[in-house]
Design a protein around this motif. Structure first.
Motif, short mmCIF file in Angstrom:
data_model
loop_
_atom_site.label_atom_id
_atom_site.label_comp_id
_atom_site.label_asym_id
_atom_site.label_seq_id
_atom_site.Cartn_x
_atom_site.Cartn_y
_atom_site.Cartn_z
N ALA A 296 0.83 -1.20 0.00
CA ALA A 296 0.00 0.00 0.00
C ALA A 296 0.87 1.25 0.00
O ALA A 296 0.57 2.23 -0.69
CB ALA A 296 -0.93 -0.01 1.21
N ALA B 252 1.57 4.39 -3.14
CA ALA B 252 1.18 5.77 -2.85
C ALA B 252 2.31 6.73 -3.22
O ALA B 252 3.46 6.35 -3.40
CB ALA B 252 0.84 5.91 -1.37
N ARG C 60 -1.22 11.55 -3.92
CA ARG C 60 -2.13 10.64 -3.22
C ARG C 60 -1.38 9.90 -2.12
O ARG C 60 -0.41 9.19 -2.38
CB ARG C 60 -2.74 9.64 -4.20
CG ARG C 60 -3.76 8.69 -3.57
CD ARG C 60 -4.23 7.68 -4.59
NE ARG C 60 -5.11 6.68 -3.98
CZ ARG C 60 -6.40 6.55 -4.25
NH1 ARG C 60 -6.96 7.33 -5.14
NH2 ARG C 60 -7.13 5.63 -3.66
N PHE D 64 -0.98 7.24 1.33
CA PHE D 64 -1.56 6.16 2.12
C PHE D 64 -1.46 6.61 3.56
O PHE D 64 -0.40 7.02 4.03
CB PHE D 64 -0.82 4.83 1.93
CG PHE D 64 -1.33 3.76 2.86
CD1 PHE D 64 -2.54 3.16 2.62
CD2 PHE D 64 -0.61 3.40 3.98
CE1 PHE D 64 -3.04 2.19 3.49
CE2 PHE D 64 -1.09 2.43 4.86
CZ PHE D 64 -2.32 1.82 4.60
N VAL E 170 -8.58 13.42 0.82
CA VAL E 170 -7.98 12.09 0.78
C VAL E 170 -9.09 11.05 0.61
O VAL E 170 -10.06 11.06 1.37
CB VAL E 170 -7.18 11.80 2.06
CG1 VAL E 170 -6.62 10.38 2.04
CG2 VAL E 170 -6.05 12.81 2.23
N SER F 230 -8.00 5.20 1.02
CA SER F 230 -6.55 5.37 1.25
C SER F 230 -6.21 5.51 2.73
O SER F 230 -5.05 5.77 3.07
CB SER F 230 -6.04 6.62 0.50
OG SER F 230 -6.20 6.47 -0.88
#
Length: 283
Positions: free
Chosen positions: A140, A144, A222, A224, A247, A251
């Motif tokens: 993840a 990001a 973007r 995480f 956000v 995420s």
């Protein structure tokens, strides 16, 4: 899916900060997966007064069946369960390290930890793949543009493992609220996270953390996001990031570890239930 159940014996106790005790346990049995990933959650099982060892059902391939067997134990003998994050497994051993925040005798875990001694025994349930994230943290984070980790001292064991698992090429910003400067802990990482230690002073739990994230100039792109700690603060942070910074909810991984002025044994509030439903919907 098997729910691991084992018994632990204390082999070492030491204060790593004035308000944090690190307890090293030797497990009777430990799967190879234990300690192989960051942020692994377990339930510690504390014996009732008069018991030397907690009474627990044996390991089961049916997690719900195990829990029903646990509930069938008479209340006076049924061990108290509390959630913790594995801080570390010592390589090549069945020894695990678990950190306890010492905040007086308000709860069974803190009261036990304040008096913990070599030879004492607890039970441990988990970690289980049933509760592992659908997407591993490293994956993840790598997908990001940057990573945000935020929590209070109860989240520090998890934050430490997550910082250690950060991909080297991904920028990361970390906010940790602690009681005071004496509660800082070293965070080892192959990456170069920007870490903000926030002393609470006399403020309400989570207030300094929420304000710091709200005021922060965060990276573009973007992220995480991983949030944990006092439930009200986690809720406020998540609301700010979604509504104030755009956000995506998908995420953000969030968990309220504890509730100000409420214990784990108190009934969930409407907000607690709404959070739980949203976490299940996103899992």
């Amino acid at each position: 899916m098997t729910l691991p159940v084992t018994f632990l014996e204390v082999v070492e106790v030491r204060r790593i900060t004035p308000r944090t005790a690190r307890v090293v346990f030797e497990a009777e049995a430990l799967d190879d997966s234990v300690g192989a990933a960051p942020d692994q959650q377990v339930k510690l099982c504390f014996p009732r007064p008069g018991q030397q060892v907690p009474e627990l059902p044996p390991q089961s391939a049916d997690p719900m069946g195990w829990y029903q067997a646990y509930l069938a134990i008479p209340e006076a003998a049924r061990p108290l369960l509390r959630s913790f994050t594995l801080r570390r497994r010592r390589p090549g051993t069945r020894q695990v390290e678990i950190d306890f925040v010492l905040h007086g005798d308000a709860g069974p875990a803190a009261a036990w930890a304040a008096r913990a001694a070599v030879g004492q025994r607890l039970g441990m349930v988990g970690p289980s793949a049933l509760y592992a994230p659908a997407v591993p943290f490293a994956d993840a984070a790598a997908a990001a543009d940057w990573v945000l980790l935020a929590g209070d001292e109860t989240a520090l064991p998890a934050v430490a493992t997550l910082v250690g698992a950060l991909p080297a090429a991904v920028p990361a910003v970390v906010f940790v609220e602690i009681a005071d400067e004496a509660e800082r802990q070293p965070l080892e990482s192959g990456a170069e996270p920007v870490v903000h230690w926030l002393s609470r002073g006399g403020a309400a739990p989570g207030a300094v953390l929420v304000e710091a994230v709200r005021a922060a100039e965060l990276p573009a792109g973007r992220p995480f996001v991983w949030l944990a700690g006092e439930a009200g603060a986690v809720r406020a942070l998540r609301r700010h990031l979604v509504d104030g910074r755009g956000v995506p909810k998908a995420s953000i991984d969030f968990t309220g570890y504890w509730r100000h002025r409420l214990t784990q044994d108190d009934a969930p509030t409407a907000e607690d239930l709404a959070d739980a439903q949203e976490r299940l919907a996103g899992s």
